[in-house]
Write a protein that holds these residues in place. Structure first.
Motif, PDB file in Angstrom:
ATOM      1  N   LYS A   1       1.651  -0.523  71.224  1.00 41.49           N
ATOM      2  CA  LYS A   1       1.497  -1.787  70.504  1.00 41.49           C
ATOM      3  C   LYS A   1       0.745  -2.839  71.308  1.00 41.49           C
ATOM      4  CE  LYS A   1       6.081  -3.564  71.781  1.00 41.49           C
ATOM      5  NZ  LYS A   1       7.419  -3.942  71.260  1.00 41.49           N
ATOM      6  N   ILE A   2       0.902  -2.844  72.643  1.00 40.11           N
ATOM      7  CA  ILE A   2       0.179  -3.874  73.392  1.00 40.11           C
ATOM      8  C   ILE A   2      -1.295  -3.509  73.529  1.00 40.11           C
ATOM      9  CG2 ILE A   2       2.325  -4.285  74.657  1.00 40.11           C
ATOM     10  CD1 ILE A   2       0.773  -3.646  77.228  1.00 40.11           C
TER      11      ILE A   2
ATOM     12  N   ASN B   1      -2.686  -4.655  70.210  1.00 43.66           N
ATOM     13  CA  ASN B   1      -2.841  -6.116  70.152  1.00 43.66           C
ATOM     14  C   ASN B   1      -4.091  -6.554  70.879  1.00 43.66           C
ATOM     15  OD1 ASN B   1      -1.569  -8.783  69.401  1.00 43.66           O
ATOM     16  ND2 ASN B   1      -1.804  -9.058  71.607  1.00 43.66           N
TER      17      ASN B   1
ATOM     18  N   ASN C   1      -1.520 -13.670  69.665  1.00 39.07           N
ATOM     19  CA  ASN C   1      -0.089 -13.336  69.779  1.00 39.07           C
ATOM     20  C   ASN C   1       0.425 -13.460  71.212  1.00 39.07           C
ATOM     21  OD1 ASN C   1       0.011 -12.668  66.977  1.00 39.07           O
ATOM     22  ND2 ASN C   1      -0.858 -10.665  67.457  1.00 39.07           N
TER      23      ASN C   1
ATOM     24  N   LEU D   1       2.788 -10.324  72.717  1.00 37.17           N
ATOM     25  CA  LEU D   1       2.554  -8.906  72.436  1.00 37.17           C
ATOM     26  C   LEU D   1       1.658  -8.220  73.461  1.00 37.17           C
ATOM     27  CD1 LEU D   1       2.213  -8.799  68.536  1.00 37.17           C
ATOM     28  CD2 LEU D   1       4.206  -8.330  69.969  1.00 37.17           C
TER      29      LEU D   1
ATOM     30  N   ILE E   1       9.097 -12.187  69.322  1.00 40.89           N
ATOM     31  CA  ILE E   1       7.958 -11.562  70.017  1.00 40.89           C
ATOM     32  C   ILE E   1       7.633 -12.278  71.315  1.00 40.89           C
ATOM     33  CG2 ILE E   1       6.996 -10.795  67.808  1.00 40.89           C
ATOM     34  CD1 ILE E   1       4.676 -12.757  68.290  1.00 40.89           C
TER      35      ILE E   1
END
Length: 876
Positions: free
Chosen positions: A213-214, A217, A379, A405, A430
């Motif tokens: 997920k990072i 992002n 984010n 994130l 988050i």
């Protein structure tokens, strides 16, 4: 007053993020309109391979099945974090990308290793992270992968399964190329994608756990902020896999349907070759450290070609401090507003880049002492906090913390938990964690300015290096009483990693540095400076500024001859003027960092040079009227060869010498024995580690045993100068018809070693039957030759071997090179295909000893093959 907008808190845009594994995203791209697009391009040694998205998808599906089934069949357990990690030790190539994608598709995470890592670093990484499998690219020909230390091998509980690329390829044959269902994949905790090891503040490297997920992002922000243009067809992957910037270089294009060009390390290290490759493929974006940017700009200035890299519109600097002077130099070459120079800031723990600043021209640089690190990515929130973790006022310096994130999932084995804190300043989940970067910064005009480190970490060639880790290694050298490691002028061209050492041992600086090369990665080896005492402040602490000042004062001494010995021995009278310019220039450029005397025998890089100051040296030589190409300078064995290659407008150009060859005859035996003895007893790369158990008489025994079959087979020759003097010899056999000779000397160790590395390659990879493989067995030159003459004779004999193989209808030439010169000629000049690159100090003989154990990690034996017919290609 005191309201939130006046505090040092910067928030990036909030954008929705759909979380998915990157392997699954690639599968969707490969099943869509991009299926027929070229995904991977790899060129090396005159050969090119290309694979489409559809082909990559099918191959990696097969590989993923092998990996998943291996883990399940052998019941390989996750580590203490619950992660199934697969370590990868492969050179940059299309094979590497296939393996990485296969690992993700199998449901595991990848952990990059590097062939240049010292054994102690590999030992620590494997012991701590406990990968279930190590995939490597040295093939079945390797008796034991060089990067498996004894301590790991001896501990069967911690020893990961080994899988070479060749074994993976063979095992995948006949497997389904359909995508794996979720039930077929290995369970992966916490969506983990990659583990990257960085320098640790305790002196011990630590592994950063990076989830999918990072990465997504970071890539989503990249696609929005720097979208691919309509003309952008190829991107480049050139960064070391162990460096976080490689993640976006590889996966940004590959989940967008764009081709990536995988650049071999040999090209990356040569700015001239790199520029040409980038220009050939019309690359439009590039990520690089500022030191490489400076090298490229110097190289472009040398070439005087304003059209080079005209397509490269986006330049992204990260990993080191970008100075305003370098940014100004960039816009003196590239037109303002047409090209963008970006400064990215981050670390592995925050996906490499967490803030950015875009420069379009000189105007933005006015009144700036340093280039800003900018504003946060999507984010993400950046906080500048005081020691009580309260936001500082705008304009004040605070410690930089990151939330959002872009944060990693901590470290392997849950180490250093204090670096990832609970965020008391946020409500949104988050932003529930804070990462403590260890950097200082301040907020000015809504952009961040970098203000240095809170600890001992610095950036060396883009890699994070903790001075305490280096200091620990230096202090561990036997006889060192005290060591202080500092960085001089970080971010500047004359940056230097220094170790001030007080020692009771009878060792000089070079000897200590050689010991450190076996303990530390190459970019972490400091320049050692022996001192009589370590200066202290009144409070008893080390006076670091005094040490740096002493180095600076010595370094800036105009009388270079006082500090640097220059030896003109062996310089020909006709070359003395050029030699004085060359030696004085090298002395001036290296200055105090010169590790030894400057002479004809000095290797520029061994005495303190690097790729950046080599280009600066060439620039200075050009200004003095002497021309030498960057490639010629970089590849020169020593300064004597540089001197030979230098030409000026006043030089008288002579015709090259003429050599002739003659098939081996009995009358040549005495001369051949002399050349073989001097070449191998006095100068050979392997024999030096067997001294004093090797004698000159051993070569007579060897030649006596081999002489009759050598003459009888009529595949060997001598090289003669115009005077008729024998100046070289090439000994060759049919690889499937070599004599079985008995020798009693220690030379048997050499031949056992060569058979160990050559035998599996010869028997499993090369054509079968007699008359197919010409084995270039031994090659030597006369000891009286100058460096230039030596290279010329070696090139002549290589041509003769090729001619001989062609005339006798062999399918190719097989050889093992152990000297840097023949390795360079074989790879760069004669374009041999490398079948095996073996680290010699890892060889275990039949008696369980390590005869070459004292050799440095950099010493290699390279097994190579050159096909005579264009259709004979060996797949490695």
């Amino acid at each position: 007053m005191g309201s939130l907008p006046q505090l040092s808190i910067l928030k990036g845009p909030t954008r929705p993020l759909v979380v998915s594994q990157l392997g699954r995203i690639f599968e969707k791209v490969a099943a869509g309109p991009a299926a027929s697009n070229i995904a991977l391009i790899f060129e090396e040694n005159g050969q090119s391979r290309q694979l489409s998205y559809s082909q990559v998808d099918q191959i990696t599906n097969k590989f993923a099945r092998v990996i998943s089934e291996t883990i399940k069949t052998k019941n390989l357990k996750p580590n203490s974090d619950g992660d199934h990690i697969i370590a990868v030790n492969m050179h940059p190539s299309d094979h590497l990308i296939l393996v990485l994608l296969s690992i993700w598709k199998s449901g595991c995470a990848y952990l990059p290793l590097d062939h240049s890592f010292p054994a102690s670093r590999i030992d620590h990484i494997i012991q701590e992270s406990k990968p279930v499998i190590v995939i490597y690219d040295e093939g079945k020909a390797t008796p034991k992968p060089a990067y498996f230390p004894d301590s790991v091998i001896s501990d069967s509980k911690n020893f990961p399964a080994k899988l070479s690329y060749e074994e993976l390829l063979t095992a995948s044959d006949g497997r389904s190329d359909k995508r794996l269902e979720d039930k077929e994949r290995v369970y992966q905790k916490d969506d983990l994608a990659i583990v990257l090891y960085t320098s640790g503040s305790t002196g011990i490297p630590k592994g950063v756990r990076i989830p999918h997920k990072i990465i997504l992002n970071r890539l989503q922000w990249q696609f929005k902020t720097f979208p691919f243009s309509e003309t952008e067809k190829v991107c480049v992957f050139k960064t070391a896999l162990t460096f976080v910037d490689s993640v976006c270089e590889i996966w940004g294009p590959l989940i967008s349907g764009i081709s990536i060009l995988i650049v071999p390390k040999s090209v990356t290290l040569d700015p001239e070759k790199l520029i040409q490759k980038l220009d050939d493929y019309k690359i439009e974006r590039l990520v690089l450290v500022p030191s490489l940017l400076r090298s490229i700009l110097m190289c472009l200035e040398l070439k005087k070609n304003r059209t080079l890299l005209k397509n490269l519109k986006l330049w992204v600097c990260s990993g080191e401090t970008l100075t305003t002077s370098l940014a100004e130099e960039f816009f003196r070459y590239f037109p303002e507003n047409e090209y963008k120079l970006c400064n990215f800031y981050g670390s592995t723990e925050i996906m490499g880049d967490v803030t950015f600043y875009i420069i379009s021209g000189m105007q933005q640089l006015k009144n700036l002492l340093t280039v800003p690190i900018g504003a946060p990515v999507d984010n993400t929130i950046v906080y500048l906090l005081d020691p009580e973790l309260r936001p500082v006022k705008t304009g004040d310096i605070g410690e930089l913390f990151v939330s959002g994130l872009n944060l990693a999932s901590g470290y392997v084995n849950n180490r250093d938990k204090e670096k990832f804190l609970e965020n008391q300043l946020a409500i949104d989940p988050i932003f529930s964690k804070l990462y403590r970067t260890g950097d200082f910064a301040r907020l000015q005009n809504d952009v961040l300015l970098y203000e240095g480190r809170t600890d001992s970490q610095v950036k060396i060639r883009g890699h994070r290096v903790d001075l305490s880790e280096v200091e620990k290694a230096v202090s561990g050298v036997e006889g060192v009483e005290k060591a202080v490691v500092l960085c001089y002028q970080p971010g500047e061209m004359n940056q230097a990693l220094l170790a001030f050492v007080k020692s009771s041992a009878l060792m000089n600086e070079n000897q200590i540095e050689n010991i450190l090369r076996s303990k530390l990665t190459s970019y972490m080896v400091p320049q050692v400076i022996l001192v009589e005492s370590i200066p202290l402040l009144v409070n008893g602490k080390i006076d670091r500024q005094a040490l740096l000042k002493s180095y600076e004062n010595t370094n800036n001494n105009d009388d270079s001859s006082v500090e640097i010995e220059i030896d003109y021995s062996g310089v020909k009278p006709a070359q003395m003027a050029a030699a004085k310019v060359l030696f004085d220039t090298v002395a001036s450029v290296l200055n105090r960092s010169a590790r030894s005397a400057i002479s004809l025998d000095s290797n520029f890089y061994e005495i303190g040079g690097n790729s950046l100051n080599s280009i600066y040296t060439i620039t200075r030589l050009n200004e003095e009227g002497y021309q030498i190409s960057i490639g010629d300078f970089l590849s020169a064995i020593d300064l004597g060869e540089v001197l030979e290659r230098m030409t000026s407008s006043n030089d008288i150009h002579c015709s090259p010498p003429t050599y002739t060859s003659e098939l081996l005859k009995n009358e040549h035996k005495s001369a051949v024995l002399d050349i073989i003895t001097t070449s191998f007893y006095q100068k050979a790369d392997l024999e030096q580690w067997l001294m004093p158990d090797i004698f000159e008489s051993d070569y007579k025994e060897l030649m006596d045993a081999l002489w009759e079959p050598l003459v009888e087979k009529a595949l060997s020759f001598v090289a003669k100068a115009e005077s008729g003097k024998i100046i070289g010899v090439g000994l060759n056999f049919d690889a499937r018809d070599e004599p079985d000779v008995q020798i009693t000397s220690k030379l048997t160790v050499i031949f056992e070693f060569l058979e160990t590395v050559e035998g599996p390659v010869r028997d499993k990879c090369l054509p079968g039957g007699k008359g197919k493989i010409l084995h270039s067995f031994m090659m030597g030159t006369h000891s009286s030759l100058s460096p230039k003459e030596n290279v010329a004779v070696m090139q002549f004999m290589e041509d003769e071997v090729l001619k001989l193989a062609t005339e006798r209808h062999f399918e190719g030439i097989f050889t093992t090179n152990t000297s840097p010169l023949t390795q360079q000629l074989g790879t760069d000049v004669y374009h041999y295909q490398t079948l095996l690159d073996y680290q010699v100090n890892r060889y275990v003989a039949s008696d369980n000893t390590r005869p070459f154990g004292m050799a440095p990690d950099s010493q290699r034996a390279i097994v190579q093959w050159k096909p005579i017919k264009s259709d004979i290609v060996v797949d490695v």
